[in-house]
Design a protein around this motif. Structure first.
Motif, PDB file in Angstrom:
ATOM      1  N   ARG A 273      32.685  50.824  39.403  1.00  0.00           N
ATOM      2  CA  ARG A 273      31.593  50.584  40.284  1.00  0.00           C
ATOM      3  C   ARG A 273      30.014  51.086  39.870  1.00  0.00           C
ATOM      4  N   ARG A 274      30.227  52.462  39.202  1.00  0.00           N
ATOM      5  CA  ARG A 274      28.830  53.001  39.000  1.00  0.00           C
ATOM      6  C   ARG A 274      28.248  52.088  37.690  1.00  0.00           C
ATOM      7  N   ASN A 275      29.135  51.492  37.111  1.00  0.00           N
ATOM      8  CA  ASN A 275      28.361  50.617  35.795  1.00  0.00           C
ATOM      9  C   ASN A 275      27.987  49.630  36.423  1.00  0.00           C
ATOM     10  N   ILE A 276      28.707  48.865  37.443  1.00  0.00           N
ATOM     11  CA  ILE A 276      28.190  47.449  37.889  1.00  0.00           C
ATOM     12  C   ILE A 276      26.967  47.425  38.535  1.00  0.00           C
ATOM     13  N   GLU A 277      26.947  48.551  39.502  1.00  0.00           N
ATOM     14  CA  GLU A 277      25.949  48.974  40.392  1.00  0.00           C
ATOM     15  C   GLU A 277      24.530  49.074  39.496  1.00  0.00           C
ATOM     16  N   HIS A 278      24.700  49.728  38.545  1.00  0.00           N
ATOM     17  CA  HIS A 278      23.472  50.086  37.553  1.00  0.00           C
ATOM     18  C   HIS A 278      23.418  48.707  36.549  1.00  0.00           C
ATOM     19  N   LEU A 279      24.069  48.090  35.999  1.00  0.00           N
ATOM     20  CA  LEU A 279      24.079  47.226  35.079  1.00  0.00           C
ATOM     21  C   LEU A 279      24.059  45.601  35.555  1.00  0.00           C
ATOM     22  N   ALA A 280      24.545  45.440  36.731  1.00  0.00           N
ATOM     23  CA  ALA A 280      24.720  44.260  37.185  1.00  0.00           C
ATOM     24  C   ALA A 280      24.287  44.298  38.903  1.00  0.00           C
ATOM     25  N   PRO A 281      23.313  44.680  39.156  1.00  0.00           N
ATOM     26  CA  PRO A 281      23.052  45.071  40.687  1.00  0.00           C
ATOM     27  C   PRO A 281      22.823  43.715  41.422  1.00  0.00           C
ATOM     28  N   LYS A 282      22.842  42.589  41.190  1.00  0.00           N
ATOM     29  CA  LYS A 282      22.723  41.402  41.575  1.00  0.00           C
ATOM     30  C   LYS A 282      23.936  40.672  41.972  1.00  0.00           C
ATOM     31  N   ALA A 283      24.905  41.277  41.211  1.00  0.00           N
ATOM     32  CA  ALA A 283      26.428  40.404  41.032  1.00  0.00           C
ATOM     33  C   ALA A 283      26.805  40.419  42.519  1.00  0.00           C
ATOM     34  N   GLN A 284      27.635  39.468  42.794  1.00  0.00           N
ATOM     35  CA  GLN A 284      28.336  39.431  43.982  1.00  0.00           C
ATOM     36  C   GLN A 284      29.605  39.638  43.895  1.00  0.00           C
ATOM     37  N   MET A 285      30.373  40.884  44.141  1.00  0.00           N
ATOM     38  CA  MET A 285      31.475  41.514  43.700  1.00  0.00           C
ATOM     39  C   MET A 285      32.250  42.511  44.598  1.00  0.00           C
ATOM     40  N   ASP A 286      33.304  42.431  44.596  1.00  0.00           N
ATOM     41  CA  ASP A 286      34.262  43.278  45.548  1.00  0.00           C
ATOM     42  C   ASP A 286      35.136  44.098  44.624  1.00  0.00           C
ATOM     43  N   PHE A 287      35.599  45.029  44.886  1.00  0.00           N
ATOM     44  CA  PHE A 287      36.338  46.038  44.180  1.00  0.00           C
ATOM     45  C   PHE A 287      37.731  46.173  44.848  1.00  0.00           C
ATOM     46  N   ALA A 288      38.793  46.095  44.104  1.00  0.00           N
ATOM     47  CA  ALA A 288      40.185  46.294  44.812  1.00  0.00           C
ATOM     48  C   ALA A 288      40.886  47.254  44.074  1.00  0.00           C
ATOM     49  N   ILE A 289      41.603  48.059  44.843  1.00  0.00           N
ATOM     50  CA  ILE A 289      42.867  48.999  43.991  1.00  0.00           C
ATOM     51  C   ILE A 289      44.166  48.436  44.371  1.00  0.00           C
ATOM     52  N   GLY A 290      44.733  48.360  43.151  1.00  0.00           N
ATOM     53  CA  GLY A 290      45.959  47.933  43.250  1.00  0.00           C
ATOM     54  C   GLY A 290      46.676  47.365  41.769  1.00  0.00           C
ATOM     55  N   ASN A 291      47.792  46.952  41.769  1.00  0.00           N
ATOM     56  CA  ASN A 291      48.473  46.375  40.620  1.00  0.00           C
ATOM     57  C   ASN A 291      48.209  44.949  40.407  1.00  0.00           C
ATOM     58  N   TRP A 292      47.537  44.391  39.545  1.00  0.00           N
ATOM     59  CA  TRP A 292      47.304  43.179  39.253  1.00  0.00           C
ATOM     60  C   TRP A 292      47.014  42.226  40.356  1.00  0.00           C
ATOM     61  N   TRP A 293      47.554  41.432  40.611  1.00  0.00           N
ATOM     62  CA  TRP A 293      47.207  40.176  41.707  1.00  0.00           C
ATOM     63  C   TRP A 293      47.694  40.790  43.110  1.00  0.00           C
ATOM     64  N   LYS A 294      48.241  41.749  43.284  1.00  0.00           N
ATOM     65  CA  LYS A 294      48.673  41.988  44.592  1.00  0.00           C
ATOM     66  C   LYS A 294      47.568  42.386  45.789  1.00  0.00           C
ATOM     67  N   PRO A 295      46.374  43.110  45.359  1.00  0.00           N
ATOM     68  CA  PRO A 295      45.267  43.399  46.372  1.00  0.00           C
ATOM     69  C   PRO A 295      44.563  42.102  46.410  1.00  0.00           C
ATOM     70  N   LEU A 296      44.565  40.966  45.533  1.00  0.00           N
ATOM     71  CA  LEU A 296      43.924  39.898  45.739  1.00  0.00           C
ATOM     72  C   LEU A 296      44.779  38.797  46.507  1.00  0.00           C
ATOM     73  N   ARG A 297      46.007  39.050  47.189  1.00  0.00           N
ATOM     74  CA  ARG A 297      46.590  38.041  47.868  1.00  0.00           C
ATOM     75  C   ARG A 297      45.861  37.313  48.873  1.00  0.00           C
ATOM     76  N   PRO A 298      44.750  37.774  49.549  1.00  0.00           N
ATOM     77  CA  PRO A 298      44.105  36.985  50.662  1.00  0.00           C
ATOM     78  C   PRO A 298      43.408  35.567  49.782  1.00  0.00           C
ATOM     79  N   PHE A 299      43.426  35.981  48.678  1.00  0.00           N
ATOM     80  CA  PHE A 299      42.538  34.931  47.794  1.00  0.00           C
ATOM     81  C   PHE A 299      43.504  34.154  46.801  1.00  0.00           C
ATOM     82  N   TRP A 300      44.656  34.187  46.894  1.00  0.00           N
ATOM     83  CA  TRP A 300      45.566  33.674  45.979  1.00  0.00           C
ATOM     84  C   TRP A 300      45.146  31.891  46.122  1.00  0.00           C
TER      85      TRP A 300
END
Length: 290
Positions: free
Chosen positions: A160-187
């Motif tokens: 998060r610190r790297n992205i906020e510092h180096l790619a501040p204009k990026a549209q991005m979400d952070f998800a904690i979990g194992n591989w695909w599981k935290p992204l289930r709503p976007f499968w």
């Protein structure tokens, strides 16, 4: 901190003394570059023209402190400085994250080759670690929406610190979990997924360089007995998670190419191919959901 003017003869003599204590020349010159502010090309000029003067951003005693710590317990210089150049930016790193490797930079180029026909889409950095891949994608695809995923909360903080510092204009979400599981709503809607999973067979961990096996997180290195445990988990969920015609690009061990591509076929993925690293070794497997 203001730069310190140093005679080039003094610098070269200091450099020689440090190497007499041990270590590799390439690592010491890396330290002079990252912490001392003396690029490799500038250093080569000093060797050719020793009468020149040089400006250092750190005094000799601070550079020597870092070097001796590196020699004493093999701590990677990237962790000691907290910095790691990668592609065209410099990442923050610490022992919670794997130090990004040069060959992984190629994964970004391979991904962008497959994304350049789309103005918008979604990308995922599965197992983001330091956020290196996410930063690169966020900078290159500012209109896309990205996801940085990791099972380590400590790694996600660094990412998060790297992205906020180096790619501040990026549209991005952070998800904690194992591989695909935290992204289930976007499968079923993920267009471009990059993954550099743990792929080193457990029996080879002890054979790694001391700087790696004693300091970098085994969570990001060890792929189980055959090195493919985590790769199988990623591929098992790929068909459901990818959008139709969505791409998956995966880095793997130097001898796993055929096995990875066969696993991709078994999961119903198509347009399966490989790409090589800087040494011409098969290092990346690529596939697409039909």
């Amino acid at each position: 901190m203001s730069s310190l003017e140093i005679l080039s003869t003094d610098l070269l003599a200091w450099r020689k003394r440090q190497l007499e204590k041990g270590g590799r020349l390439v690592d010491l010159d890396w330290l002079l570059d990252i912490e001392g502010g003396l690029s490799w090309s500038e250093l080569q000029l000093l060797i050719i023209e020793p009468s020149r003067k040089v400006f250092l951003e750190q005094p000799f005693n601070e550079l020597e402190r870092i070097w001796l710590k590196h020699l004493d317990d093999h701590t990677p210089l990237q962790y000691l400085t907290g910095r790691c150049p990668w592609r065209d930016f410099e990442l923050e790193v610490n022992p919670d994250v794997l130090i990004p490797r040069q060959e992984t930079e190629l994964l970004i180029d391979l991904a962008l080759d497959r994304a350049n026909s789309s103005d918008v889409g979604s990308w995922v950095d599965l197992g983001t670690g330091s956020g290196a891949i996410a930063v690169a994608l966020g900078r290159a695809l500012p209109r896309w929406h990205g996801f940085a995923v990791d099972k380590s909360s400590e790694a996600l903080l660094i990412a998060r610190r790297n992205i906020e510092h180096l790619a501040p204009k990026a549209q991005m979400d952070f998800a904690i979990g194992n591989w695909w599981k935290p992204l289930r709503p976007f499968w079923g809607s993920l267009d471009l997924v990059l993954c550099n999973p743990p792929y080193i067979p457990s029996e080879l961990i002890d054979k790694l360089d001391q700087t790696v096996k004693s300091h970098e997180p085994h969570l990001a290195l060890c792929g189980g007995m055959d090195g493919l445990i985590e790769c199988r988990k990623v591929l098992a969920g790929a068909f459901k998670a990818l959008a139709p015609l969505g791409w998956l690009l995966m880095e793997h061990h130097h001898d796993q190419s055929d096995e990875i591509m066969e696993l991709m076929r078994k999961e119903g993925l198509e347009e399966i191919s490989f790409e090589t690293d800087l040494q011409g070794v098969r290092r990346f497997a690529i596939c697409r959901r039909p």
